[in-house]
Design a protein around this motif. Structure first.
Motif, PDB file in Angstrom:
ATOM      1  N   ASP A 149       0.812  -1.219   0.000  1.00  0.00           N
ATOM      2  CA  ASP A 149       0.000   0.000   0.000  1.00  0.00           C
ATOM      3  C   ASP A 149       0.847   1.273   0.000  1.00  0.00           C
ATOM      4  OD1 ASP A 149      -2.294  -1.439  -0.116  1.00  0.00           O
ATOM      5  OD2 ASP A 149      -2.972  -1.023   1.924  1.00  0.00           O
ATOM      6  N   LEU A 150       2.088   1.172  -0.453  1.00  0.00           N
ATOM      7  CA  LEU A 150       2.907   2.380  -0.576  1.00  0.00           C
ATOM      8  C   LEU A 150       2.255   3.358  -1.537  1.00  0.00           C
ATOM      9  CD1 LEU A 150       5.504   4.002  -0.031  1.00  0.00           C
ATOM     10  CD2 LEU A 150       6.582   2.710  -1.902  1.00  0.00           C
ATOM     11  N   ILE A 151       1.642   2.824  -2.603  1.00  0.00           N
ATOM     12  CA  ILE A 151       0.842   3.653  -3.504  1.00  0.00           C
ATOM     13  C   ILE A 151      -0.485   2.956  -3.775  1.00  0.00           C
ATOM     14  CG2 ILE A 151       2.878   4.642  -4.623  1.00  0.00           C
ATOM     15  CD1 ILE A 151       2.193   2.848  -7.088  1.00  0.00           C
ATOM     16  N   GLN A 152      -1.409   3.677  -4.359  1.00  0.00           N
ATOM     17  CA  GLN A 152      -2.657   3.110  -4.850  1.00  0.00           C
ATOM     18  C   GLN A 152      -2.913   3.677  -6.234  1.00  0.00           C
ATOM     19  OE1 GLN A 152      -5.055   5.405  -1.785  1.00  0.00           O
ATOM     20  NE2 GLN A 152      -6.480   5.553  -3.513  1.00  0.00           N
ATOM     21  N   THR A 153      -3.656   2.939  -7.055  1.00  0.00           N
ATOM     22  CA  THR A 153      -4.111   3.472  -8.334  1.00  0.00           C
ATOM     23  C   THR A 153      -5.633   3.510  -8.406  1.00  0.00           C
ATOM     24  OG1 THR A 153      -3.962   1.294  -9.393  1.00  0.00           O
ATOM     25  CG2 THR A 153      -2.030   2.732  -9.544  1.00  0.00           C
ATOM     26  N   LYS A 154      -6.307   2.761  -7.537  1.00  0.00           N
ATOM     27  CA  LYS A 154      -7.759   2.846  -7.457  1.00  0.00           C
ATOM     28  C   LYS A 154      -8.140   4.241  -6.969  1.00  0.00           C
ATOM     29  CE  LYS A 154     -12.130   1.617  -7.049  1.00  0.00           C
ATOM     30  NZ  LYS A 154     -12.989   1.429  -8.247  1.00  0.00           N
ATOM     31  N   GLY A 155      -9.031   4.902  -7.694  1.00  0.00           N
ATOM     32  CA  GLY A 155      -9.463   6.244  -7.307  1.00  0.00           C
ATOM     33  C   GLY A 155      -8.518   7.343  -7.751  1.00  0.00           C
ATOM     34  N   GLY A 156      -7.417   6.973  -8.409  1.00  0.00           N
ATOM     35  CA  GLY A 156      -6.411   7.947  -8.828  1.00  0.00           C
ATOM     36  C   GLY A 156      -5.049   7.590  -8.264  1.00  0.00           C
ATOM     37  N   ASN A 157      -4.006   7.832  -9.032  1.00  0.00           N
ATOM     38  CA  ASN A 157      -2.652   7.514  -8.576  1.00  0.00           C
ATOM     39  C   ASN A 157      -2.298   8.366  -7.360  1.00  0.00           C
ATOM     40  OD1 ASN A 157      -2.468   5.864 -10.840  1.00  0.00           O
ATOM     41  ND2 ASN A 157      -1.448   7.436 -12.078  1.00  0.00           N
ATOM     42  N   ALA A 158      -1.862   7.717  -6.294  1.00  0.00           N
ATOM     43  CA  ALA A 158      -1.565   8.459  -5.073  1.00  0.00           C
ATOM     44  C   ALA A 158      -0.598   7.677  -4.197  1.00  0.00           C
ATOM     45  CB  ALA A 158      -2.848   8.737  -4.286  1.00  0.00           C
ATOM     46  N   ILE A 159       0.257   8.407  -3.499  1.00  0.00           N
ATOM     47  CA  ILE A 159       1.136   7.823  -2.495  1.00  0.00           C
ATOM     48  C   ILE A 159       0.342   7.673  -1.203  1.00  0.00           C
ATOM     49  CG2 ILE A 159       3.301   8.135  -1.216  1.00  0.00           C
ATOM     50  CD1 ILE A 159       4.223   9.960  -3.519  1.00  0.00           C
ATOM     51  N   ALA A 160       0.676   6.670  -0.415  1.00  0.00           N
ATOM     52  CA  ALA A 160      -0.027   6.429   0.850  1.00  0.00           C
ATOM     53  C   ALA A 160      -0.121   7.706   1.686  1.00  0.00           C
ATOM     54  CB  ALA A 160       0.688   5.340   1.645  1.00  0.00           C
ATOM     55  N   GLY A 161      -1.318   8.004   2.134  1.00  0.00           N
ATOM     56  CA  GLY A 161      -1.561   9.210   2.924  1.00  0.00           C
ATOM     57  C   GLY A 161      -2.218  10.323   2.137  1.00  0.00           C
ATOM     58  N   ASP A 162      -2.146  10.247   0.815  1.00  0.00           N
ATOM     59  CA  ASP A 162      -2.799  11.218  -0.069  1.00  0.00           C
ATOM     60  C   ASP A 162      -4.226  10.723  -0.321  1.00  0.00           C
ATOM     61  OD1 ASP A 162      -3.730  12.865  -2.076  1.00  0.00           O
ATOM     62  OD2 ASP A 162      -2.122  12.400  -3.490  1.00  0.00           O
ATOM     63  N   PHE A 169      -9.492   4.826   1.582  1.00  0.00           N
ATOM     64  CA  PHE A 169      -9.179   3.903   2.671  1.00  0.00           C
ATOM     65  C   PHE A 169      -7.680   3.704   2.924  1.00  0.00           C
ATOM     66  CE2 PHE A 169     -13.159   2.803   0.524  1.00  0.00           C
ATOM     67  CZ  PHE A 169     -14.044   3.168   1.537  1.00  0.00           C
ATOM     68  N   PRO A 170      -6.827   3.544   1.901  1.00  0.00           N
ATOM     69  CA  PRO A 170      -5.391   3.425   2.203  1.00  0.00           C
ATOM     70  C   PRO A 170      -4.840   4.650   2.921  1.00  0.00           C
ATOM     71  CG  PRO A 170      -5.839   2.652  -0.021  1.00  0.00           C
ATOM     72  CD  PRO A 170      -7.100   3.307   0.464  1.00  0.00           C
ATOM     73  N   ALA A 171      -5.289   5.834   2.527  1.00  0.00           N
ATOM     74  CA  ALA A 171      -4.824   7.058   3.185  1.00  0.00           C
ATOM     75  C   ALA A 171      -5.241   7.092   4.651  1.00  0.00           C
ATOM     76  CB  ALA A 171      -5.355   8.285   2.455  1.00  0.00           C
ATOM     77  N   MET A 172      -6.458   6.635   4.917  1.00  0.00           N
ATOM     78  CA  MET A 172      -6.974   6.656   6.284  1.00  0.00           C
ATOM     79  C   MET A 172      -6.175   5.748   7.216  1.00  0.00           C
ATOM     80  SD  MET A 172     -11.007   6.565   5.195  1.00  0.00           S
ATOM     81  CE  MET A 172     -11.628   6.192   6.829  1.00  0.00           C
ATOM     82  N   ALA A 173      -5.557   4.717   6.651  1.00  0.00           N
ATOM     83  CA  ALA A 173      -4.814   3.747   7.467  1.00  0.00           C
ATOM     84  C   ALA A 173      -3.310   4.006   7.478  1.00  0.00           C
ATOM     85  CB  ALA A 173      -5.077   2.332   6.943  1.00  0.00           C
ATOM     86  N   THR A 174      -2.877   5.105   6.857  1.00  0.00           N
ATOM     87  CA  THR A 174      -1.442   5.388   6.752  1.00  0.00           C
ATOM     88  C   THR A 174      -0.909   6.012   8.038  1.00  0.00           C
ATOM     89  OG1 THR A 174      -1.492   5.610   4.340  1.00  0.00           O
ATOM     90  CG2 THR A 174       0.283   6.756   5.505  1.00  0.00           C
ATOM     91  N   GLN A 175       0.249   5.515   8.489  1.00  0.00           N
ATOM     92  CA  GLN A 175       0.834   5.989   9.740  1.00  0.00           C
ATOM     93  C   GLN A 175       1.673   7.258   9.574  1.00  0.00           C
ATOM     94  OE1 GLN A 175       2.860   2.338  10.982  1.00  0.00           O
ATOM     95  NE2 GLN A 175       1.357   2.044  12.592  1.00  0.00           N
ATOM     96  N   ASP A 176       2.455   7.345   8.498  1.00  0.00           N
ATOM     97  CA  ASP A 176       3.391   8.456   8.357  1.00  0.00           C
ATOM     98  C   ASP A 176       3.436   8.892   6.885  1.00  0.00           C
ATOM     99  OD1 ASP A 176       5.653  10.127   8.156  1.00  0.00           O
ATOM    100  OD2 ASP A 176       6.690   9.095   9.778  1.00  0.00           O
ATOM    101  N   LYS A 177       2.739   9.967   6.557  1.00  0.00           N
ATOM    102  CA  LYS A 177       2.647  10.431   5.172  1.00  0.00           C
ATOM    103  C   LYS A 177       3.998  10.880   4.625  1.00  0.00           C
ATOM    104  CE  LYS A 177      -2.071  12.120   5.968  1.00  0.00           C
ATOM    105  NZ  LYS A 177      -2.952  13.319   5.953  1.00  0.00           N
ATOM    106  N   THR A 178       4.769  11.567   5.442  1.00  0.00           N
ATOM    107  CA  THR A 178       6.079  12.056   4.999  1.00  0.00           C
ATOM    108  C   THR A 178       6.997  10.888   4.668  1.00  0.00           C
ATOM    109  OG1 THR A 178       5.871  14.075   6.326  1.00  0.00           O
ATOM    110  CG2 THR A 178       8.092  13.441   5.621  1.00  0.00           C
ATOM    111  N   ALA A 179       7.011   9.884   5.522  1.00  0.00           N
ATOM    112  CA  ALA A 179       7.854   8.704   5.284  1.00  0.00           C
ATOM    113  C   ALA A 179       7.425   7.980   4.014  1.00  0.00           C
ATOM    114  CB  ALA A 179       7.789   7.762   6.481  1.00  0.00           C
ATOM    115  N   ALA A 180       6.118   7.938   3.747  1.00  0.00           N
ATOM    116  CA  ALA A 180       5.623   7.274   2.543  1.00  0.00           C
ATOM    117  C   ALA A 180       6.136   7.977   1.285  1.00  0.00           C
ATOM    118  CB  ALA A 180       4.098   7.244   2.545  1.00  0.00           C
ATOM    119  N   ILE A 181       6.102   9.307   1.280  1.00  0.00           N
ATOM    120  CA  ILE A 181       6.608  10.062   0.130  1.00  0.00           C
ATOM    121  C   ILE A 181       8.096   9.798  -0.051  1.00  0.00           C
ATOM    122  CG2 ILE A 181       7.020  12.369  -0.802  1.00  0.00           C
ATOM    123  CD1 ILE A 181       4.452  13.241   0.727  1.00  0.00           C
TER     124      ILE A 181
END
Length: 222
Positions: A149-162, A169-181
């Motif tokens: 879940d580092l990235i998702q493409t469902k709903g639009g390309n996005a890094i975890a936390g975006d 849902f992946p964004a809602m469960a992300t612990q550290d947005k900065t670390a994911a980027i």
């Protein structure tokens, strides 16, 4: 369950239209490796696909400990008792400290891995962010990256936390947005041919798309 068969792996997709959850069956010459286990209730379908390949399952790698990735791993292990359950050292540490955003594993971990370890043809990369112990697996034969879940493409390309409105849902469960980027910036520098994620279709290596994802992610946290 939808099964997308390719030469070196199968992509197994639960609920492909509404709430796609991916797991991946990596095919080696003499054995197979399962990356993630979807959600609970899907084990029989996953087992059927594995058995249809006629090759022993040697490893079960969990990219991170969320319920839609560990699923019924215990039931799969019961059918394939020789398969190693593999988790990252950091994710295991957080599980032992009862990190509240992680789902307890219903089975014992057989092997802990870290950056630079190998599981068959797969190279382990530590890619924290969605969880602190998240890992990605690089198939050195194809140059494909399986990133959880580092990235998702469902709903639009996005890094975890975006957070994407259509699939937040992946964004809602992300612990550290900065670390994911930072993790995606690191892994994208290697320019893998494809990035296979936990939710949605794969992302082709495209520098313009990747830079837009990074810029959008940074804009959300600044």
């Amino acid at each position: 369950m939808k099964v997308i068969r390719e030469k070196f792996h199968n992509q197994l997709v639960t609920m492909p239209r509404l709430f796609p959850i991916n797991c991946y069956l990596i095919k080696e010459q003499k054995f197979m490796t399962l990356i993630d286990c979807s959600k609970k209730g899907e084990s029989r379908k996953i087992i059927d696909v594995i058995q249809s390949e006629g090759c022993p399952l040697k490893h079960i790698i969990l990219t991170h400990a969320h319920s839609d990735h560990i699923g019924d791993v215990d039931k799969i292990k019961k059918v394939f008792p020789k398969a190693e359950i593999i988790l990252s050292e950091k994710e295991n540490q957080d599980l032992n400290h009862k990190e509240r955003k992680l789902s307890p594993l219903p089975v014992q971990v057989d092997r802990l891995v870290k950056e630079g370890d190998y599981v068959g043809s797969l190279l382990v990369k530590e890619t924290p962010g969605h969880t602190r112990g998240s890992i990605s697996l690089i198939d050195l034969r194809t140059h494909f990256a399986f990133v959880g879940d580092l990235i998702q493409t469902k709903g639009g390309n996005a890094i975890a936390g975006d957070r994407r409105f259509i699939f937040p849902f992946p964004a809602m469960a992300t612990q550290d947005k900065t670390a994911a980027i930072q993790s995606f910036e690191k892994i994208s520098k290697d320019q893998y041919a494809r990035y296979y994620c936990g939710h949605g279709s794969y992302l082709e290596n495209n520098s313009e798309k990747i830079q837009r994802m990074i810029a959008r992610g940074n804009a959300k946290i600044n």
